[in-house]
Each structure stands twice: as structure tokens, then as C-alpha cells.
Design an enzyme around this catalytic site. Sequence first.
Site, PDB file in Angstrom:
ATOM      1  N   TYR A  37      47.138  22.350 -20.106  1.00  0.00           N
ATOM      2  CA  TYR A  37      46.055  22.570 -19.156  1.00  0.00           C
ATOM      3  C   TYR A  37      46.033  21.462 -18.112  1.00  0.00           C
ATOM      4  CZ  TYR A  37      41.524  23.405 -17.147  1.00  0.00           C
ATOM      5  OH  TYR A  37      40.515  23.665 -16.258  1.00  0.00           O
TER       6      TYR A  37
ATOM      7  N   ASP B 117      30.163  21.938 -12.976  1.00  0.00           N
ATOM      8  CA  ASP B 117      31.414  22.071 -12.200  1.00  0.00           C
ATOM      9  C   ASP B 117      31.555  23.466 -11.589  1.00  0.00           C
ATOM     10  OD1 ASP B 117      31.976  19.472 -12.839  1.00  0.00           O
ATOM     11  OD2 ASP B 117      33.788  19.904 -14.009  1.00  0.00           O
TER      12      ASP B 117
ATOM     13  N   SER C 122      40.961  50.058  11.250  1.00  0.00           N
ATOM     14  CA  SER C 122      41.963  50.978  11.817  1.00  0.00           C
ATOM     15  C   SER C 122      42.898  51.553  10.760  1.00  0.00           C
ATOM     16  CB  SER C 122      42.811  50.259  12.875  1.00  0.00           C
ATOM     17  OG  SER C 122      42.006  49.789  13.893  1.00  0.00           O
TER      18      SER C 122
ATOM     19  N   ASP D 255      44.880  21.391  -5.087  1.00  0.00           N
ATOM     20  CA  ASP D 255      43.880  20.358  -5.364  1.00  0.00           C
ATOM     21  C   ASP D 255      44.637  19.037  -5.339  1.00  0.00           C
ATOM     22  OD1 ASP D 255      42.182  18.510  -6.488  1.00  0.00           O
ATOM     23  OD2 ASP D 255      41.498  19.827  -8.114  1.00  0.00           O
TER      24      ASP D 255
ATOM     25  N   GLY E  30      62.608  23.938  -2.080  1.00  0.00           N
ATOM     26  CA  GLY E  30      62.814  25.227  -1.421  1.00  0.00           C
ATOM     27  C   GLY E  30      61.609  26.127  -1.281  1.00  0.00           C
TER      28      GLY E  30
ATOM     29  N   LYS F 169      42.428  24.776 -13.336  1.00  0.00           N
ATOM     30  CA  LYS F 169      42.548  26.219 -13.134  1.00  0.00           C
ATOM     31  C   LYS F 169      43.388  26.519 -11.905  1.00  0.00           C
ATOM     32  CE  LYS F 169      40.581  28.990 -16.080  1.00  0.00           C
ATOM     33  NZ  LYS F 169      41.594  29.368 -17.010  1.00  0.00           N
TER      34      LYS F 169
ATOM     35  N   ASP G  10      37.184  28.590  -5.965  1.00  0.00           N
ATOM     36  CA  ASP G  10      37.357  27.383  -6.786  1.00  0.00           C
ATOM     37  C   ASP G  10      36.762  27.609  -8.166  1.00  0.00           C
ATOM     38  OD1 ASP G  10      38.152  24.812  -7.419  1.00  0.00           O
ATOM     39  OD2 ASP G  10      36.231  23.932  -6.829  1.00  0.00           O
TER      40      ASP G  10
END
Length: 375
Positions: free
Chosen positions: A232, A290, A246, A15, A107, A235, A135
Site C-alpha cells: 500500500y 482525510d 452534438s 501526489d 518511455g 490510493k 482524491d
Amino acid sequence: MIFMVKTTVSLIKADVGSIPGHVTVPKPLLSVAEKHMQKACETGLINSYYVFNAGDDLELLMTHSKGENNEDIHKLAWDTFMACADKAKSLKLYGAGQDLLADAFSGNVKGMGPGVAEIEFNERGSDPLIVFAADKTEPSAFNYLMYKIFADPSNTSGLVIDPRMLCGFTFDVLDAKASKSVMLKAPEELYSLLALIGTTEQYMIKKVYRSDDMEPAASLSTTKLAYIAGKYVGKDDPVCLVRAQSGLPSVGEITSTFLHPYLVAGWMRGSHWGPFLPVGLKNSKCTLFDGPPRLICLGVQIANGKLVSDDDGKPIVIDIFDDPAFDLARREAMELASHLRRHGVFQPARLSAGAMEYTTLPQCLVDLESRFKKE
Ligand code: F6R
Ligand code: MG
Ligand code: MG
């Protein structure tokens, strides 16, 4: 001709800014990402790519021959996200650079904020691949999906009917709190597997292999942003790659879990249970409270190290959930959403106390601490 070099598919996401608030990624950011990916294709670093969004998360789907955890590929993703974050900052988009938790690349993007799912394999005669991107939820949201696809014969008839799958599948399960993992076989150890992966607060699936030859079948992101940042910061909206057909579950077995929705943790402020809503790319925007937590499902084929493309060189990407077959799940999901929202901030609509430790709630209670009197 058989393609001898192993192919790697990398899906790396972050994000890096959205509009309005945490709803969706606007075109200018997708264009910056496209340009970076196109350049990397021209220099030969990657073979093909597809840029899309899952709500406010920017998703880079890449194919190459450099293997998993390759520094050059991860640096490409990091630099692309940094350029997109700069664009987001210039537009004053919301949460610009939100998931980029390190000052400089070192890295591997794992542990720096972005989510990563990568799978390396020898190409078969034909290689269908299903890409999931979510999301407003967390990596363990895929635990139930992986169980249904790879361990539940009521979902995947092939576990009973296809002799190549009778051996079952092996799950690599991460204990995110203790940072250790364990391999468990289904059906032999199904009950132990379910005891772990049913505890979604703590355990999440990293990889799935076909048991008799350890052929890679699925790879999932397992980032825990709160553990990285110590607080926090949104998320860990997850991604997942599943190979199909297959001797592996068919495309239809992979998608049929979404005849009905199920509940996942996340939604508003990463603090509520909500229904996993399967949507097409045109509805990849978290609008209501949201959310609800949304899931994108794309179907591609891999051939000679590349996404199969049309005559103009554009990858052919099938938007699986953009289909009336998933209307029932969407209706049921919105009914669940409506019931849950009637509970407001009361449990069980809100997450358990343990899960709330990783949200902003504890900060709201600090001032109350001194006012509590012993009973
Ligand atoms: C959940 C999410 C949103 C925000 C909410 C508050 O993952 O991103 O639900 O938590 O919109 O956001 P801030 O604190 O940025 O106003
Ligand atoms: Mg956001
Ligand atoms: Mg997000």
C-alpha cells in the site's frame, strides 16, 4: 477552416507532496508545475495547459497533437513531477514524491506511479470537454458515473431522444487483477456490463466509445499503485475526460449524476467506504477523516488543438461543482459520512477483507498469527 490534425488531451496526475499531511497541494508546487508547462508551451511540445489540484494530487491538463502514450509528453509530465517533488522535499512537505515509484523515466509514466487519462480525436465544429479529478478514492469510483452518463436513460435523456445516440455506447472494461480487458456494448449487453463494473474491487472502465462509429467519448485512468509497488502506497486517485454535446451526452447529462452522491472506496488510509463529495476548486482539500473522497469537475472547450483562452491567453476553465445546484448532493453526502463514521472500523464502513489485503492492515496482524489455536 477545419483543423485537420488530430488533437490529444492528456491529463496526468501524481501526489508529489502535500500540506498538512494528505490534505492539499500548496501554491509553491503548483508554481513549479506552471513554469514547466509554460516552457513546454514555448518550445511547442504542448499547445496549452491548465495546472490544478484535486486534494493532495497535482493535475497537469495538456493539449497537443502527439497522440496518446507519447514519450515526449509523458517525459514532460514525469520531469515536472520530479521538479515538484524536489520542491516538496525542500519544504519538508508530507509524502514528498509519494507517487513517483521509479528511479528513472522509461518511455511512459503508466506503471511508474502517476495516473493518466488521454483522449485523441478529430475536432468537431465545437468541442466541449468535461474533466473529472478525484482524491482519496480509486479508478473504479467512476464506474457508476460512466454507467449513468452512457447507459442509463433515466440520467441521459439523449440516449432515447437524440438519434445520434440511439446506437448506444461501447465500454472497454479492465479486469485489474487478471490484467485483461473486454469490450461490452450498452444497451445490448447491459446486464453483463453491470455484472462486471458493479464489482468495483476488480473491474474498472478504461474507455467509452459511441458504438456506431467508435468515436471516443471518455477516457479514464486505471493505475493500481499497490500492484506496482507490491504494497500500500496510497490510493490511485483517478482522473477522467468526457467529451460532450452534438451526438454525445450533454454537459448537463454528464453532471446530473451528482444531484445525489454515491459511495466509493478509499477515504482514510484507503480503507473505508465514503460518499463521493462534489466540490469546487476552493474546497479541493481532504480535511475530514482525510476526506470525504472529493471530486472536482471542470468544463473547458477545445479549439484548434488548444484550450479555449481569454484575451490574455489564460484558459477559460469553468468550475462546474462550484455551484448551488450541487448543494443537495453535498448535504446528502455529509449525512452519509456521518452515518458511516458511527460504524468506526467495523464493516461495512470499512472495506471488505479482500480490499484490505492492499492496505497496511495485514502488517498489523502478523504477530497474532502464532497465537491462533486450532478449534
Ligand atoms: C489515503 C491517504 C491518507 C493516509 C493516512 C495515513 O489515500 O493518503 O488517508 O493513508 O493519512 O497516512 P500516513 O501513513 O502517511 O501517516
Ligand atoms: Mg498523499
Ligand atoms: Mg491523493
